[in-house]
Scaffold this motif. Structure first.
Motif, PDB file in Angstrom:
ATOM      1  N   VAL A 163       0.821  -1.218   0.000  1.00  0.00           N
ATOM      2  CA  VAL A 163       0.000   0.000   0.000  1.00  0.00           C
ATOM      3  C   VAL A 163       0.855   1.270   0.000  1.00  0.00           C
ATOM      4  CG1 VAL A 163      -1.987  -1.101   1.067  1.00  0.00           C
ATOM      5  CG2 VAL A 163      -0.224  -0.093   2.535  1.00  0.00           C
ATOM      6  N   THR A 164       2.169   1.107  -0.066  1.00  0.00           N
ATOM      7  CA  THR A 164       3.058   2.267  -0.148  1.00  0.00           C
ATOM      8  C   THR A 164       2.751   3.045  -1.427  1.00  0.00           C
ATOM      9  OG1 THR A 164       4.831   1.204   1.113  1.00  0.00           O
ATOM     10  CG2 THR A 164       5.477   2.969  -0.399  1.00  0.00           C
ATOM     11  N   GLY A 165       2.757   4.365  -1.331  1.00  0.00           N
ATOM     12  CA  GLY A 165       2.523   5.192  -2.505  1.00  0.00           C
ATOM     13  C   GLY A 165       1.062   5.496  -2.768  1.00  0.00           C
ATOM     14  N   LEU A 166       0.150   4.867  -2.002  1.00  0.00           N
ATOM     15  CA  LEU A 166      -1.279   5.147  -2.174  1.00  0.00           C
ATOM     16  C   LEU A 166      -1.685   6.333  -1.306  1.00  0.00           C
ATOM     17  CD1 LEU A 166      -2.876   1.576  -2.140  1.00  0.00           C
ATOM     18  CD2 LEU A 166      -2.009   2.892  -4.084  1.00  0.00           C
ATOM     19  N   GLN A 167      -2.656   7.083  -1.782  1.00  0.00           N
ATOM     20  CA  GLN A 167      -3.164   8.224  -1.020  1.00  0.00           C
ATOM     21  C   GLN A 167      -4.534   7.849  -0.465  1.00  0.00           C
ATOM     22  OE1 GLN A 167      -2.503  12.319  -2.371  1.00  0.00           O
ATOM     23  NE2 GLN A 167      -4.710  12.648  -2.219  1.00  0.00           N
ATOM     24  N   PHE A 168      -4.609   7.702   0.845  1.00  0.00           N
ATOM     25  CA  PHE A 168      -5.854   7.313   1.501  1.00  0.00           C
ATOM     26  C   PHE A 168      -6.622   8.534   1.995  1.00  0.00           C
ATOM     27  CE2 PHE A 168      -3.458   3.384   1.729  1.00  0.00           C
ATOM     28  CZ  PHE A 168      -4.441   2.401   1.582  1.00  0.00           C
ATOM     29  N   ALA A 169      -7.948   8.470   1.839  1.00  0.00           N
ATOM     30  CA  ALA A 169      -8.809   9.511   2.397  1.00  0.00           C
ATOM     31  C   ALA A 169      -9.068   9.241   3.868  1.00  0.00           C
ATOM     32  CB  ALA A 169     -10.131   9.564   1.630  1.00  0.00           C
ATOM     33  N   GLY A 170      -8.875   7.984   4.263  1.00  0.00           N
ATOM     34  CA  GLY A 170      -9.093   7.648   5.666  1.00  0.00           C
ATOM     35  C   GLY A 170      -8.671   6.234   5.979  1.00  0.00           C
ATOM     36  N   GLY A 171      -8.490   5.966   7.280  1.00  0.00           N
ATOM     37  CA  GLY A 171      -8.151   4.632   7.753  1.00  0.00           C
ATOM     38  C   GLY A 171      -9.005   4.281   8.952  1.00  0.00           C
ATOM     39  N   ALA A 187      -6.350  13.238   5.663  1.00  0.00           N
ATOM     40  CA  ALA A 187      -7.134  12.019   5.866  1.00  0.00           C
ATOM     41  C   ALA A 187      -7.680  11.969   7.292  1.00  0.00           C
ATOM     42  CB  ALA A 187      -6.261  10.796   5.598  1.00  0.00           C
ATOM     43  N   PHE A 188      -8.574  11.002   7.520  1.00  0.00           N
ATOM     44  CA  PHE A 188      -9.031  10.752   8.890  1.00  0.00           C
ATOM     45  C   PHE A 188      -8.490   9.403   9.363  1.00  0.00           C
ATOM     46  CE2 PHE A 188     -12.554   8.926   6.333  1.00  0.00           C
ATOM     47  CZ  PHE A 188     -12.656   7.652   6.881  1.00  0.00           C
ATOM     48  N   ALA A 189      -8.234   9.299  10.656  1.00  0.00           N
ATOM     49  CA  ALA A 189      -7.813   8.050  11.285  1.00  0.00           C
ATOM     50  C   ALA A 189      -8.851   7.730  12.350  1.00  0.00           C
ATOM     51  CB  ALA A 189      -6.431   8.197  11.904  1.00  0.00           C
ATOM     52  N   LEU A 190      -9.682   6.721  12.082  1.00  0.00           N
ATOM     53  CA  LEU A 190     -10.799   6.370  12.956  1.00  0.00           C
ATOM     54  C   LEU A 190     -10.462   5.080  13.692  1.00  0.00           C
ATOM     55  CD1 LEU A 190     -13.764   6.768  13.897  1.00  0.00           C
ATOM     56  CD2 LEU A 190     -14.478   5.511  11.832  1.00  0.00           C
ATOM     57  N   THR A 191     -10.415   5.133  15.024  1.00  0.00           N
ATOM     58  CA  THR A 191      -9.981   3.971  15.790  1.00  0.00           C
ATOM     59  C   THR A 191     -11.004   3.551  16.833  1.00  0.00           C
ATOM     60  OG1 THR A 191      -8.058   3.019  16.920  1.00  0.00           O
ATOM     61  CG2 THR A 191      -8.780   5.191  17.661  1.00  0.00           C
ATOM     62  N   ASN A 192     -10.937   2.283  17.208  1.00  0.00           N
ATOM     63  CA  ASN A 192     -11.801   1.709  18.234  1.00  0.00           C
ATOM     64  C   ASN A 192     -11.247   2.079  19.608  1.00  0.00           C
ATOM     65  OD1 ASN A 192     -13.237   0.090  19.988  1.00  0.00           O
ATOM     66  ND2 ASN A 192     -12.871  -1.811  18.889  1.00  0.00           N
ATOM     67  N   ALA A 193     -11.914   2.988  20.277  1.00  0.00           N
ATOM     68  CA  ALA A 193     -11.429   3.469  21.571  1.00  0.00           C
ATOM     69  C   ALA A 193     -11.576   2.424  22.670  1.00  0.00           C
ATOM     70  CB  ALA A 193     -12.168   4.745  21.970  1.00  0.00           C
ATOM     71  N   LYS A 213      -7.724  -1.973  23.649  1.00  0.00           N
ATOM     72  CA  LYS A 213      -6.635  -1.415  24.456  1.00  0.00           C
ATOM     73  C   LYS A 213      -5.461  -0.919  23.620  1.00  0.00           C
ATOM     74  CE  LYS A 213      -4.843  -6.025  25.695  1.00  0.00           C
ATOM     75  NZ  LYS A 213      -4.555  -6.918  26.854  1.00  0.00           N
ATOM     76  N   ARG A 214      -5.424  -1.298  22.333  1.00  0.00           N
ATOM     77  CA  ARG A 214      -4.378  -0.769  21.452  1.00  0.00           C
ATOM     78  C   ARG A 214      -4.925   0.255  20.474  1.00  0.00           C
ATOM     79  NH1 ARG A 214      -4.054  -6.323  22.803  1.00  0.00           N
ATOM     80  NH2 ARG A 214      -2.072  -6.707  23.837  1.00  0.00           N
ATOM     81  N   GLY A 215      -6.194   0.584  20.618  1.00  0.00           N
ATOM     82  CA  GLY A 215      -6.829   1.506  19.689  1.00  0.00           C
ATOM     83  C   GLY A 215      -6.170   2.872  19.627  1.00  0.00           C
ATOM     84  N   MET A 216      -5.865   3.441  20.776  1.00  0.00           N
ATOM     85  CA  MET A 216      -5.292   4.783  20.800  1.00  0.00           C
ATOM     86  C   MET A 216      -3.821   4.778  20.382  1.00  0.00           C
ATOM     87  SD  MET A 216      -8.023   6.252  21.421  1.00  0.00           S
ATOM     88  CE  MET A 216      -7.415   7.934  21.394  1.00  0.00           C
ATOM     89  N   VAL A 217      -3.170   3.603  20.504  1.00  0.00           N
ATOM     90  CA  VAL A 217      -1.778   3.483  20.049  1.00  0.00           C
ATOM     91  C   VAL A 217      -1.688   3.783  18.560  1.00  0.00           C
ATOM     92  CG1 VAL A 217       0.160   1.878  19.748  1.00  0.00           C
ATOM     93  CG2 VAL A 217      -1.187   1.834  21.854  1.00  0.00           C
ATOM     94  N   MET A 218      -2.710   3.390  17.816  1.00  0.00           N
ATOM     95  CA  MET A 218      -2.716   3.594  16.371  1.00  0.00           C
ATOM     96  C   MET A 218      -2.623   5.075  16.001  1.00  0.00           C
ATOM     97  SD  MET A 218      -2.804   0.595  15.048  1.00  0.00           S
ATOM     98  CE  MET A 218      -2.574  -0.796  16.161  1.00  0.00           C
ATOM     99  N   LEU A 219      -3.102   5.932  16.860  1.00  0.00           N
ATOM    100  CA  LEU A 219      -3.161   7.363  16.559  1.00  0.00           C
ATOM    101  C   LEU A 219      -1.933   8.145  17.023  1.00  0.00           C
ATOM    102  CD1 LEU A 219      -6.882   8.153  17.533  1.00  0.00           C
ATOM    103  CD2 LEU A 219      -5.979   7.245  15.386  1.00  0.00           C
ATOM    104  N   GLN A 220      -1.016   7.483  17.719  1.00  0.00           N
ATOM    105  CA  GLN A 220       0.084   8.206  18.374  1.00  0.00           C
ATOM    106  C   GLN A 220       0.915   9.056  17.425  1.00  0.00           C
ATOM    107  OE1 GLN A 220       2.297   5.239  20.529  1.00  0.00           O
ATOM    108  NE2 GLN A 220       0.909   5.255  22.280  1.00  0.00           N
ATOM    109  N   ASN A 221       1.235   8.538  16.254  1.00  0.00           N
ATOM    110  CA  ASN A 221       2.143   9.262  15.356  1.00  0.00           C
ATOM    111  C   ASN A 221       1.519   9.633  14.021  1.00  0.00           C
ATOM    112  OD1 ASN A 221       4.090   6.929  16.822  1.00  0.00           O
ATOM    113  ND2 ASN A 221       4.760   9.050  17.001  1.00  0.00           N
ATOM    114  N   THR A 222       0.210   9.538  13.922  1.00  0.00           N
ATOM    115  CA  THR A 222      -0.427   9.844  12.649  1.00  0.00           C
ATOM    116  C   THR A 222      -0.594  11.340  12.451  1.00  0.00           C
ATOM    117  OG1 THR A 222      -2.305   9.339  11.209  1.00  0.00           O
ATOM    118  CG2 THR A 222      -2.808   9.693  13.532  1.00  0.00           C
ATOM    119  N   ALA A 223      -0.473  11.762  11.204  1.00  0.00           N
ATOM    120  CA  ALA A 223      -0.709  13.167  10.864  1.00  0.00           C
ATOM    121  C   ALA A 223      -2.173  13.413  10.554  1.00  0.00           C
ATOM    122  CB  ALA A 223       0.146  13.548   9.641  1.00  0.00           C
ATOM    123  N   ALA A 224      -2.939  12.334  10.428  1.00  0.00           N
ATOM    124  CA  ALA A 224      -4.355  12.436  10.052  1.00  0.00           C
ATOM    125  C   ALA A 224      -5.205  12.963  11.208  1.00  0.00           C
ATOM    126  CB  ALA A 224      -4.857  11.063   9.608  1.00  0.00           C
TER     127      ALA A 224
END
Length: 495
Positions: free
Chosen positions: A197-205, A239-245, A248-259
């Motif tokens: 998926v490298t090089g793809l432009q996502f509107a959201g995850g 983009a948006f980054a939508l996670t399952n709060a 217990k690892r849901g918020m980890v996904m958002l730690q370094n995202t620019a979305a």
């Protein structure tokens, strides 16, 4: 539908986003196709030598050159260079291939709204529901999933959860050509690590959850987590980054995202919140953002899937009320908690793809919530060969805890001995529970036995293969459909 690029590309244009360590051979090269299979190498094609878990593509460079390939992209240059061939040395061939594939197909992901769904469980259901939802909303929509790839209603068979970068960009280009405005795709942990998926432009995850799986590939749970997180780390700020709060690892996904960071939850404060009113055999009753909605899907895990889909749709600027209205009438993906009821004795058969401990626990928990006290639960379950072996005893233990009777059987043994797999599963059965467990390696016989054990009104769960219509044994796939076999046994036994 097929797609052919209208023109060839200069190698220079394809290398715009690629880190090139060295280049040997003619510089003015035209490229009319890309391949990672040396058997398909031909003049004007670029061949990518990828290092995989099973084989190293560098071994096939000579064959590709012999067949006249114009360009070789590799991490290590061969000892002998053909003066008629251009060699491009890069740090990572898979990463270079992804960037070059995106450029070759004119960056199709930038021409539609691409949303990726990642997590251990729920990826297929969420992607499929989003595809169905946006079709009902009136859009032309693409789907890239484990079950199948689709352009609107045209089905294109899927071979991997996420195709290789060349195939993936070609599919996205087809979708653009067909007028698709949105595409929803599963993003596996393998796909992230292997740069598919490298090089793809996502509107959201979207992140669903993270549990024990694929440790045969990633080695450790931390590496598995890192792979999933890598998808969100790569999202753009638009983009948006939508996670399952609630994971217990849901918020980890958002730690370094620019979305944009968004959440959904049944238990915590979140951007999108739901309250479970009822979970019954006829479906779910949820209160979502103050609206009462009845859904056809069953189970708490599907409450999370529905909430994730609703949140993503709203983040894609759709009307919340219209989204919920359509979602209330949708069914799940094939092989996901799919029921079959016998006409005569009303035995309920449930086919589910549950092939991880968490997924099996969710399915059994859902059955426990909706079954009547008089209904017995008989579970047929196995584990795949040449995959994460650590989960095998756990799966058996969970099956025993959540069922009245258990039949351990083969899943896709692949190149392993089914009896070895079953022995590892049996090790997870507590001594005091051995009496309620049968071990039958032949999957058809196992399903037949479970159906024979079922009394009127009981529930037979066949877990592990779901939508799959084959069984893989020693490299050979033979026709096998759990739902079809289940119905055959109901008919045969007069159930």
């Amino acid at each position: 539908m097929s797609i052919l690029p209208p023109t060839t590309h200069s190698l220079t244009d394809l290398l715009t986003a690629v880190t090139v360590q060295a280049q040997h051979g003619p510089a003015d090269v035209r490229v009319s196709g890309l391949t990672l299979d040396s058997r398909q190498a031909a003049p004007e094609l670029a061949f990518f030598a990828l290092r995989g878990a099973q084989t190293d593509g560098h071994q096939f460079i000579a064959k590709a050159v012999e067949q006249g390939t114009a360009v070789v992209v590799c991490q290590e240059l061969p000892a002998e260079l053909n003066p008629a061939t251009t060699y491009v040395q890069v740090p990572d061939s898979a990463e270079a291939m992804a960037h070059m594939a995106a450029a070759f197909y004119d960056h199709p992901s930038k021409k539609l709204k691409l949303v990726g769904v990642t997590g251990t469980n729920g990826k297929t259901t969420c992607a499929t529901l989003l595809h169905k939802l946006f079709r009902e909303l009136g859009y032309h929509v693409g789907l890239l999933s484990t079950v199948q790839n689709q352009i609107d209603e045209e089905v294109i068979p899927a071979t991997h959860t996420t195709p290789d970068a060349i195939r993936l960009n070609a599919l996205l280009a087809q979708m653009v050509q067909a007028g698709c405005t949105h595409t929803f795709m599963e993003v596996s942990s393998h796909a992230v690590v292997q740069h598919r998926v490298t090089g793809l432009q996502f509107a959201g995850g979207i992140f669903t959850n993270l549990t024990h799986d694929h440790l045969d590939y990633h080695g450790t749970f931390d590496e598995y987590l890192k792979a999933k997180k890598g998808f969100f780390d790569g999202l753009r700020k638009t983009a948006f980054a939508l996670t399952n709060a609630d994971d217990k690892r849901g918020m980890v996904m958002l730690q370094n995202t620019a979305a944009r960071r968004e959440t959904y939850s049944l238990r915590n404060l979140a951007t999108f919140r739901a309250r479970l009113v009822e979970n019954a055999v006829h479906g779910l009753h949820l209160e979502i953002d103050g609206r009462d909605v009845q859904f056809r899907l069953i189970g708490v895990f599907n409450a999370y899937n529905l909430l994730a889909v609703y949140g993503a749709a709203v983040l894609l600027s759709e009307d919340a009320t219209e989204v919920l209205t359509i979602l209330s009438g949708l069914t799940s993906a094939p092989g996901r908690f799919e029921p079959t009821v016998s006409a005569k004795t009303r035995v309920t058969g449930i086919v589910d793809y549950a092939h991880t401990p968490d997924a099996l626990e969710n399915v059994l928990s859902t059955i426990a919530q909706i079954r009547q006290p008089s209904q017995q639960v008989i579970t047929v379950v196995g584990c795949g060969g040449n995959r994460d072996a650590a989960k095998r005893p756990i799966m058996a233990d969970l099956a025993v805890k959540g069922s009245n009777r258990v039949v351990l059987t083969s899943d896709n043994p692949r190149f392993e001995d089914p009896n070895d797999i079953l022995a590892q599963m049996q090790a997870g059965v507590p001594p005091q529970e051995q009496g309620k467990v049968l071990t039958i390696p032949d999957r058809r016989e196992a399903i037949k036995t479970a159906c024979a054990l079922a009394q009127p009104g009981d529930i037979v769960l066949v877990a592990g293969k779901g939508h799959e219509t084959y069984q893989e044994i020693k490299g050979v796939r033979t026709s096998f459909d759990d739902k079809q076999v289940l119905q055959e046994m109901f008919d045969l036994l007069g159930k």
